[in-house]
Design a protein around this motif. Sequence first.
Motif, PDB file in Angstrom:
ATOM      1  N   ALA A   1       0.838  -1.205   0.000  1.00 40.40           N
ATOM      2  CA  ALA A   1       0.000   0.000   0.000  1.00 40.40           C
ATOM      3  C   ALA A   1       0.868   1.249   0.000  1.00 40.40           C
ATOM      4  O   ALA A   1       0.578   2.227  -0.712  1.00 40.40           O
ATOM      5  CB  ALA A   1      -0.923   0.001   1.210  1.00 40.40           C
ATOM      6  N   GLY A   2       1.940   1.245   0.783  1.00 41.12           N
ATOM      7  CA  GLY A   2       2.830   2.394   0.835  1.00 41.12           C
ATOM      8  C   GLY A   2       3.509   2.667  -0.485  1.00 41.12           C
ATOM      9  O   GLY A   2       3.639   3.817  -0.917  1.00 41.12           O
ATOM     10  N   LEU A   3       3.948   1.608  -1.154  1.00 38.84           N
ATOM     11  CA  LEU A   3       4.593   1.772  -2.457  1.00 38.84           C
ATOM     12  C   LEU A   3       3.591   2.238  -3.509  1.00 38.84           C
ATOM     13  O   LEU A   3       3.917   3.069  -4.361  1.00 38.84           O
ATOM     14  CB  LEU A   3       5.235   0.448  -2.892  1.00 38.84           C
ATOM     15  N   SER A   4       2.381   1.721  -3.445  1.00 38.86           N
ATOM     16  CA  SER A   4       1.394   2.054  -4.481  1.00 38.86           C
ATOM     17  C   SER A   4       0.895   3.487  -4.372  1.00 38.86           C
ATOM     18  O   SER A   4       0.398   4.055  -5.350  1.00 38.86           O
ATOM     19  CB  SER A   4       0.202   1.094  -4.398  1.00 38.86           C
ATOM     20  N   ALA A   5       1.045   4.097  -3.191  1.00 39.51           N
ATOM     21  CA  ALA A   5       0.518   5.449  -2.980  1.00 39.51           C
ATOM     22  C   ALA A   5       1.164   6.471  -3.901  1.00 39.51           C
ATOM     23  O   ALA A   5       0.569   7.511  -4.194  1.00 39.51           O
ATOM     24  CB  ALA A   5       0.713   5.853  -1.525  1.00 39.51           C
ATOM     25  N   ALA A   6       2.374   6.189  -4.385  1.00 35.38           N
ATOM     26  CA  ALA A   6       3.085   7.134  -5.242  1.00 35.38           C
ATOM     27  C   ALA A   6       2.796   6.912  -6.722  1.00 35.38           C
ATOM     28  O   ALA A   6       3.288   7.672  -7.563  1.00 35.38           O
ATOM     29  CB  ALA A   6       4.586   7.029  -4.996  1.00 35.38           C
ATOM     30  N   LEU A   7       2.008   5.895  -7.056  1.00 30.18           N
ATOM     31  CA  LEU A   7       1.769   5.554  -8.456  1.00 30.18           C
ATOM     32  C   LEU A   7       0.490   6.199  -8.972  1.00 30.18           C
ATOM     33  O   LEU A   7      -0.471   6.398  -8.226  1.00 30.18           O
ATOM     34  CB  LEU A   7       1.682   4.035  -8.621  1.00 30.18           C
ATOM     35  N   ARG A   8       0.475   6.474 -10.261  1.00 31.23           N
ATOM     36  CA  ARG A   8      -0.707   7.052 -10.885  1.00 31.23           C
ATOM     37  C   ARG A   8      -1.794   6.008 -11.082  1.00 31.23           C
ATOM     38  O   ARG A   8      -2.985   6.335 -11.119  1.00 31.23           O
ATOM     39  CB  ARG A   8      -0.334   7.672 -12.236  1.00 31.23           C
ATOM     40  N   ARG A   9      -1.387   4.741 -11.253  1.00 30.06           N
ATOM     41  CA  ARG A   9      -2.348   3.660 -11.484  1.00 30.06           C
ATOM     42  C   ARG A   9      -2.133   2.546 -10.447  1.00 30.06           C
ATOM     43  O   ARG A   9      -1.698   1.433 -10.794  1.00 30.06           O
ATOM     44  CB  ARG A   9      -2.192   3.114 -12.911  1.00 30.06           C
ATOM     45  N   PRO A  10      -2.442   2.808  -9.192  1.00 38.59           N
ATOM     46  CA  PRO A  10      -2.204   1.803  -8.146  1.00 38.59           C
ATOM     47  C   PRO A  10      -3.019   0.534  -8.337  1.00 38.59           C
ATOM     48  O   PRO A  10      -2.664  -0.514  -7.787  1.00 38.59           O
ATOM     49  CB  PRO A  10      -2.596   2.535  -6.855  1.00 38.59           C
ATOM     50  N   GLU A  11      -4.096   0.645  -9.108  1.00 39.69           N
ATOM     51  CA  GLU A  11      -4.922  -0.545  -9.336  1.00 39.69           C
ATOM     52  C   GLU A  11      -4.201  -1.609 -10.169  1.00 39.69           C
ATOM     53  O   GLU A  11      -4.603  -2.765 -10.210  1.00 39.69           O
ATOM     54  CB  GLU A  11      -6.243  -0.150 -10.012  1.00 39.69           C
ATOM     55  N   ARG A  12      -3.091  -1.225 -10.825  1.00 41.91           N
ATOM     56  CA  ARG A  12      -2.344  -2.153 -11.674  1.00 41.91           C
ATOM     57  C   ARG A  12      -1.035  -2.594 -11.003  1.00 41.91           C
ATOM     58  O   ARG A  12      -0.140  -3.089 -11.670  1.00 41.91           O
ATOM     59  CB  ARG A  12      -2.054  -1.514 -13.029  1.00 41.91           C
ATOM     60  N   PHE A  13      -0.960  -2.423  -9.691  1.00 40.49           N
ATOM     61  CA  PHE A  13       0.267  -2.719  -8.952  1.00 40.49           C
ATOM     62  C   PHE A  13       0.006  -3.772  -7.880  1.00 40.49           C
ATOM     63  O   PHE A  13      -1.047  -3.789  -7.245  1.00 40.49           O
ATOM     64  CB  PHE A  13       0.778  -1.437  -8.289  1.00 40.49           C
ATOM     65  N   LEU A  14       0.988  -4.650  -7.668  1.00 44.59           N
ATOM     66  CA  LEU A  14       0.905  -5.650  -6.603  1.00 44.59           C
ATOM     67  C   LEU A  14       2.304  -6.105  -6.219  1.00 44.59           C
ATOM     68  O   LEU A  14       3.290  -5.769  -6.884  1.00 44.59           O
ATOM     69  CB  LEU A  14       0.059  -6.851  -7.027  1.00 44.59           C
ATOM     70  N   GLY A  15       2.399  -6.855  -5.145  1.00 46.32           N
ATOM     71  CA  GLY A  15       3.655  -7.482  -4.766  1.00 46.32           C
ATOM     72  C   GLY A  15       3.774  -8.841  -5.423  1.00 46.32           C
ATOM     73  O   GLY A  15       2.809  -9.624  -5.412  1.00 46.32           O
ATOM     74  N   MET A  16       4.944  -9.128  -6.007  1.00 51.05           N
ATOM     75  CA  MET A  16       5.263 -10.457  -6.541  1.00 51.05           C
ATOM     76  C   MET A  16       6.611 -10.841  -5.928  1.00 51.05           C
ATOM     77  O   MET A  16       7.660 -10.496  -6.466  1.00 51.05           O
ATOM     78  CB  MET A  16       5.332 -10.461  -8.069  1.00 51.05           C
ATOM     79  N   HIS A  17       6.555 -11.519  -4.796  1.00 48.17           N
ATOM     80  CA  HIS A  17       7.751 -11.834  -4.020  1.00 48.17           C
ATOM     81  C   HIS A  17       8.293 -13.191  -4.450  1.00 48.17           C
ATOM     82  O   HIS A  17       7.722 -14.240  -4.136  1.00 48.17           O
ATOM     83  CB  HIS A  17       7.386 -11.826  -2.533  1.00 48.17           C
ATOM     84  N   TYR A  18       9.403 -13.162  -5.190  1.00 48.01           N
ATOM     85  CA  TYR A  18      10.071 -14.383  -5.644  1.00 48.01           C
ATOM     86  C   TYR A  18      11.067 -14.846  -4.586  1.00 48.01           C
ATOM     87  O   TYR A  18      11.423 -14.105  -3.673  1.00 48.01           O
ATOM     88  CB  TYR A  18      10.802 -14.133  -6.964  1.00 48.01           C
ATOM     89  N   PHE A  19      11.524 -16.090  -4.732  1.00 42.07           N
ATOM     90  CA  PHE A  19      12.416 -16.680  -3.737  1.00 42.07           C
ATOM     91  C   PHE A  19      13.716 -17.127  -4.386  1.00 42.07           C
ATOM     92  O   PHE A  19      13.764 -17.487  -5.558  1.00 42.07           O
ATOM     93  CB  PHE A  19      11.709 -17.842  -3.018  1.00 42.07           C
ATOM     94  N   ASN A  20      14.751 -17.090  -3.590  1.00 46.36           N
ATOM     95  CA  ASN A  20      16.120 -17.306  -4.046  1.00 46.36           C
ATOM     96  C   ASN A  20      16.521 -18.768  -3.845  1.00 46.36           C
ATOM     97  O   ASN A  20      16.319 -19.298  -2.746  1.00 46.36           O
ATOM     98  CB  ASN A  20      17.036 -16.382  -3.224  1.00 46.36           C
ATOM     99  N   PRO A  21      17.084 -19.428  -4.872  1.00 44.17           N
ATOM    100  CA  PRO A  21      17.307 -18.962  -6.245  1.00 44.17           C
ATOM    101  C   PRO A  21      16.021 -19.039  -7.065  1.00 44.17           C
ATOM    102  O   PRO A  21      15.321 -20.058  -7.028  1.00 44.17           O
ATOM    103  CB  PRO A  21      18.367 -19.936  -6.767  1.00 44.17           C
TER     104      PRO A  21
END
Length: 285
Positions: free
Chosen positions: A127-147
């Motif tokens: 939510a904090g990251l999306s607040a700065a975007l013009r289109r927050p509805e098209r933003f999400l977290g995609m947390h990948y794992f190493n490797p």
Amino acid sequence: MTTSAIPAKVAVIGGGRMGSGIAQTFAIGGAEVSIVEIGENAAAVARDKISAAFARAAQRGKLADPEELLGRVAVLTDLAALPGDTELVVEAVPELAETKVEVLSGAERVVGADAVLASNTSSLSVAGLSAALRRPERFLGMHYFNPVPASKLVELVAGPDTTDAVIGRARDWVRGLGKAEVMVRDSPGFATSRLGVLLGLEAIRIMEEGVADAASVDSAMELGYRHPMGPLRSTDLVGLDVRLAIAEHLHATLGERFAPPQLLRDKVARGELGRKTGRGFHDWE
């Protein structure tokens, strides 16, 4: 592996271990991938990293033509050079909110209005990251794992404005890569970082108190609890500096149970950051 659900064009911002792994995975899946790095030196390192990864996979019989795959990957030094028809942008820069906001906002200005933007953050507020975007509805977290190429999991985190359609596309892409998703609510550390960091911090305290050495702690979890990798070896792989930064964020937001042990702080101060420096809780050289 199916390629039908893979975006045709993907951008990855940040060509470090996580970013290069994400880029490698999408290229193998059939996408054209643009990696954005700062400066020619960092770009050259990212190119070499991708090339070496494809070569190793070919040696193991996992890839037939590494050069053909390498041809799908472009390394850029300017966000403005991203293709306008990029379908998915994944940022994989250091775990600093201001840095992530800067690159996500920059990418949003370049790609089309239908593009999905995603953050590989493991702990910061979506939510904090999306607040700065013009289109927050098209933003999400995609947390990948190493490797990334070997890991089966992607943690999906919806922001307050993320549409169901965007979540559905992200799910399809994850499955198209041959991976599986878990869907979690936006909360500090989500599910995986909270559990993984808590276990890692307690393992460090066990070492700090002289209860057991690193090899014994890791063996106990691998043999006794069937973890594929012990918590201290995992910390070395992630990077002690990265784990410390996440622990500090979770300590500030969730309380004392995430307080970083002094041993972790001392090792980071000495530059013992894990595999990337040759020494962490284990020796890697």
